[in-house]
Design a protein around this motif. Sequence first.
Motif: not given
Length: 170
Positions: A74-94
């Motif tokens: 899974v495409d998980y982008r954690p916050w790194d201690g400086d950024a206060l935002i994170g994301s996780i991306t799910f894919r379903n075909g296109a």
Amino acid sequence: MRTRVSIFPVFAFCIVATDVSADCAQGMIPFSSCEIVGRSTSLNICHDDFTVSYRYGTRGKVPELYLSEPIATVDYRPWDGDALIGSITFRNGAYAYEVVSGFNSEFSDEGLSHFGWVTVSYNGEELSKLECVQTSVESVYGSDVYDLKVAAGLRWDGEETGWVAVSGSN
């Protein structure tokens, strides 16, 4: 472009949601949830030791969309201690469903101000952006998904590179 704001990292680990588990399947651990602005729908991200799931639909009913991906991929982008935002991306075909959540670092009498949205795209082109009702955004900050990706033999190499396999792991 993200604006990076430094705060003490310990703040992020002290924020724990209480109701996020309302729409997680039995045995799944809450990660993030929110109600969608202008709709009677909600979004819930849950995980166990091996998978992360995405549920979208009317709370308490069969979801309109349910996606599940292995923790390792899974495409998980954690916050790194400086950024206060994170994301996780799910894919379903296109289609891709990027769920973003974060919080403002300024404290008020009510505590931290959370925010979030889901961006739906098709073949990389944004179709829609569904905003979360700000007061409904609940996120469990900490290291669960991060630690599970590390246990799967990956390490976070920063926003530009993302997750990379650790030498000697499968």
